[in-house]
Design an enzyme around this catalytic site. Structure first.
Site, PDB file in Angstrom:
ATOM      1  N   HIS A  67      47.612  31.306  45.254  1.00  0.00           N
ATOM      2  CA  HIS A  67      46.799  30.492  44.350  1.00  0.00           C
ATOM      3  C   HIS A  67      47.717  29.709  43.427  1.00  0.00           C
ATOM      4  O   HIS A  67      48.117  30.180  42.366  1.00  0.00           O
ATOM      5  CB  HIS A  67      45.855  31.398  43.549  1.00  0.00           C
ATOM      6  CG  HIS A  67      44.795  30.668  42.802  1.00  0.00           C
ATOM      7  ND1 HIS A  67      43.577  31.245  42.479  1.00  0.00           N
ATOM      8  CD2 HIS A  67      44.734  29.409  42.309  1.00  0.00           C
ATOM      9  CE1 HIS A  67      42.841  30.356  41.810  1.00  0.00           C
ATOM     10  NE2 HIS A  67      43.549  29.238  41.693  1.00  0.00           N
ATOM     11  N   ALA A 149      37.830  25.452  34.110  1.00  0.00           N
ATOM     12  CA  ALA A 149      38.425  24.113  34.062  1.00  0.00           C
ATOM     13  C   ALA A 149      38.084  23.272  35.289  1.00  0.00           C
ATOM     14  O   ALA A 149      38.635  22.194  35.482  1.00  0.00           O
ATOM     15  CB  ALA A 149      39.940  24.222  33.927  1.00  0.00           C
ATOM     16  N   ARG A 236      25.399  48.250  31.784  1.00  0.00           N
ATOM     17  CA  ARG A 236      24.193  48.221  32.615  1.00  0.00           C
ATOM     18  C   ARG A 236      24.296  47.192  33.733  1.00  0.00           C
ATOM     19  O   ARG A 236      23.406  47.131  34.577  1.00  0.00           O
ATOM     20  CB  ARG A 236      22.953  47.948  31.752  1.00  0.00           C
ATOM     21  CG  ARG A 236      22.540  49.150  30.911  1.00  0.00           C
ATOM     22  CD  ARG A 236      21.190  48.943  30.241  1.00  0.00           C
ATOM     23  NE  ARG A 236      21.228  47.882  29.246  1.00  0.00           N
ATOM     24  CZ  ARG A 236      21.620  48.048  27.977  1.00  0.00           C
ATOM     25  NH1 ARG A 236      22.027  49.246  27.566  1.00  0.00           N
ATOM     26  NH2 ARG A 236      21.618  47.040  27.129  1.00  0.00           N
ATOM     27  N   ASP A 257      50.191  36.372  32.825  1.00  0.00           N
ATOM     28  CA  ASP A 257      50.965  35.648  31.810  1.00  0.00           C
ATOM     29  C   ASP A 257      50.733  36.203  30.410  1.00  0.00           C
ATOM     30  O   ASP A 257      51.352  35.751  29.442  1.00  0.00           O
ATOM     31  CB  ASP A 257      50.655  34.147  31.847  1.00  0.00           C
ATOM     32  CG  ASP A 257      49.181  33.818  31.658  1.00  0.00           C
ATOM     33  OD1 ASP A 257      48.371  34.750  31.466  1.00  0.00           O
ATOM     34  OD2 ASP A 257      48.837  32.623  31.721  1.00  0.00           O
ATOM     35  N   ILE A 259      48.166  35.708  28.741  1.00  0.00           N
ATOM     36  CA  ILE A 259      47.283  34.755  28.069  1.00  0.00           C
ATOM     37  C   ILE A 259      45.905  34.750  28.728  1.00  0.00           C
ATOM     38  O   ILE A 259      44.885  34.850  28.052  1.00  0.00           O
ATOM     39  CB  ILE A 259      47.896  33.341  28.110  1.00  0.00           C
ATOM     40  CG1 ILE A 259      49.224  33.330  27.343  1.00  0.00           C
ATOM     41  CG2 ILE A 259      46.938  32.294  27.543  1.00  0.00           C
ATOM     42  CD1 ILE A 259      50.122  32.179  27.688  1.00  0.00           C
ATOM     43  N   HIS A 260      45.881  34.643  30.040  1.00  0.00           N
ATOM     44  CA  HIS A 260      44.603  34.686  30.755  1.00  0.00           C
ATOM     45  C   HIS A 260      43.910  36.031  30.588  1.00  0.00           C
ATOM     46  O   HIS A 260      42.691  36.119  30.666  1.00  0.00           O
ATOM     47  CB  HIS A 260      44.810  34.366  32.235  1.00  0.00           C
ATOM     48  CG  HIS A 260      44.945  32.900  32.513  1.00  0.00           C
ATOM     49  ND1 HIS A 260      46.087  32.190  32.227  1.00  0.00           N
ATOM     50  CD2 HIS A 260      44.056  32.015  33.027  1.00  0.00           C
ATOM     51  CE1 HIS A 260      45.901  30.923  32.554  1.00  0.00           C
ATOM     52  NE2 HIS A 260      44.688  30.794  33.045  1.00  0.00           N
ATOM     53  N   ASP A 283      48.530  30.538  39.677  1.00  0.00           N
ATOM     54  CA  ASP A 283      47.484  29.555  39.366  1.00  0.00           C
ATOM     55  C   ASP A 283      48.078  28.422  38.523  1.00  0.00           C
ATOM     56  O   ASP A 283      47.458  27.911  37.596  1.00  0.00           O
ATOM     57  CB  ASP A 283      46.324  30.225  38.627  1.00  0.00           C
ATOM     58  CG  ASP A 283      45.069  29.343  38.554  1.00  0.00           C
ATOM     59  OD1 ASP A 283      44.998  28.318  39.272  1.00  0.00           O
ATOM     60  OD2 ASP A 283      44.155  29.670  37.767  1.00  0.00           O
TER      61      ASP A 283
END
Length: 394
Positions: A67, A149, A236, A257, A259-260, A283
């Protein structure tokens, strides 16, 4: 160097398919791995080119990034051979020797152009760079609720006939498709992908846990960038995230990273999913390996600042993560072993893409896709099918 000579990387720790050799060597001949052993077993031949290092250097199989959109001011959506060549030449710097050229949600015309270009490039690429082993179609068959994005104006319902057209345009090289199976015709496309040996990945999806179960029954076997662009975990309603944790049928991508997803969430995912099912990805965007600034992503301006890439509204827009930093971060966040890293960067993606007979591990007869790391896990050298594609400068 004589093109008929062999390269021997000598006196290193070799992470081979079945064991780790502390005082080992590996021999590369004619694009393949021809010997692996302990240094006392090595018998020098007249044309051998020996690279002697030390056991603090580690030899691992090259990473397979399933990716990745772009790097070094090039993007798969540029639709040019030059863009893919730039990606292929740059990625060995971070230890990646194979990758899926990844598209994104755009107009049908833009997607088809990118697919035709990538398909043609795959047929003509050389052996000296990272290898494009296929295409990852990310969108447009995704959920508007989980666009991230991906430009919402171009999102559309899953469509088997359109995918068939695109696969033909790509010369049959689409290997992985990210889709939202809960959308109309989502299960039909998932089934078709399974039938035609294309990996169906659940991503940018608002699926419930039960809908993920239906998708697995239909043939889904992969999760796109865990945590991002998906229904999260609720006590649930376990959602896509809960299914990623619990369903052993799924390989799971993760962008490490910090961050994600926070380091603690990387650790949580690793502890639950383990290196048996996790796949590290970048990515990354065209901004990787470039300076801070504003860059294009599918016609949208993306602002890059040190470690983060965002749209104008603050939405995370891919990453600028390098694969060797993903390795360092994952090791730090989870305390996993380098053997586990090899599974997550090479073995698992090779198995998922049905490439494990030639790639994904260090074994005699496999492609000589090899990375040499120093004691700090920096990339010292990368060989793509036996060719030295990157060497760190002193």
């Amino acid at each position: 160097m004589d093109t008929h000579s062999s390269i021997i990387i000598y006196n290193v720790t070799v992470y081979s398919e079945n064991q780790t050799l502390k005082n080992g060597y590996i021999k590369l001949t004619n694009k393949k791995i021809t010997e692996i052993g302990e240094i006392h077993q090595y018998v020098r031949q007249p044309k051998d080119h020996v690279i002697e290092l030390s056991p603090s250097y580690k030899v691992i199989p090259g990473a397979i990034d399933v990716h990745i959109h772009g790097v070094n001011n090039a993007d798969a959506m540029d639709g040019t051979a030059e863009a893919l060549k730039t990606m292929a030449r740059t990625l060995p710097k971070e230890g990646t020797t194979s990758f899926l050229a990844t598209t994104m949600t755009q107009s049908n015309e833009a997607v088809e152009k990118a697919l035709r270009n990538a398909g043609a490039y795959i047929e003509e690429q050389t052996d000296t760079d990272a290898e494009v082993v296929g295409i990852h179609l990310e969108g447009p068959f995704i959920s508007p609720k989980r666009a991230g994005a991906q430009p919402p104006t171009h999102i559309q319902d899953p469509n088997v006939s359109l995918f068939q057209e695109w696969q033909k345009a790509a010369g049959g090289h689409i290997k992985l498709v990210t889709l939202a199976p809960e959308q109309p015709n989502g299960l039909a496309l998932t089934s078709y992908l399974k039938e035609t040996n294309v990996v169906a990945s659940i991503g940018h999806s608002d699926s419930t846990y039960d809908q993920v179960g239906e998708a697995i029954e239909a043939g889904a076997s992969h999760i796109t960038h865990l945590y991002n662009g998906m229904r999260g975990l609720h006590h649930r309603e376990p959602g896509v995230l809960g299914a990623a944790y619990l369903r052993d049928e799924l390989f799971v991508e993760l962008i490490t990273d910090g961050i994600h997803c926070r380091p603690e969430m990387v650790k949580l995912a690793y502890d639950q999913i383990t290196s048996e099912r996790m796949i590290l990805i970048t990515d990354s965007l065209r901004a990787k390996w470039l300076k801070n600034g504003t860059y294009d992503l599918g016609g949208q301006p993306v602002h890059v600042n040190d470690t983060t890439a965002t749209l104008a509204d603050g939405t995370l827009a891919g990453s600028i993560l390098k694969m060797n930093d993903a390795i360092k971060n994952t090791t730090s966040f989870t305390n996993c072993s380098l053997e586990d890293i090899v599974k997550m960067t090479a073995e698992n993606p090779a198995k998922q893409l049905n490439l494990f007979d030639t790639k994904g591990s260090l074994k005699i007869g496999k492609d000589a896709d090899i990375v040499v790391l120093n004691e700090n896990l920096d990339v010292e050298m990368t060989f793509c099918r036996g060719t030295l594609s990157f060497q760190k400068e002193d």
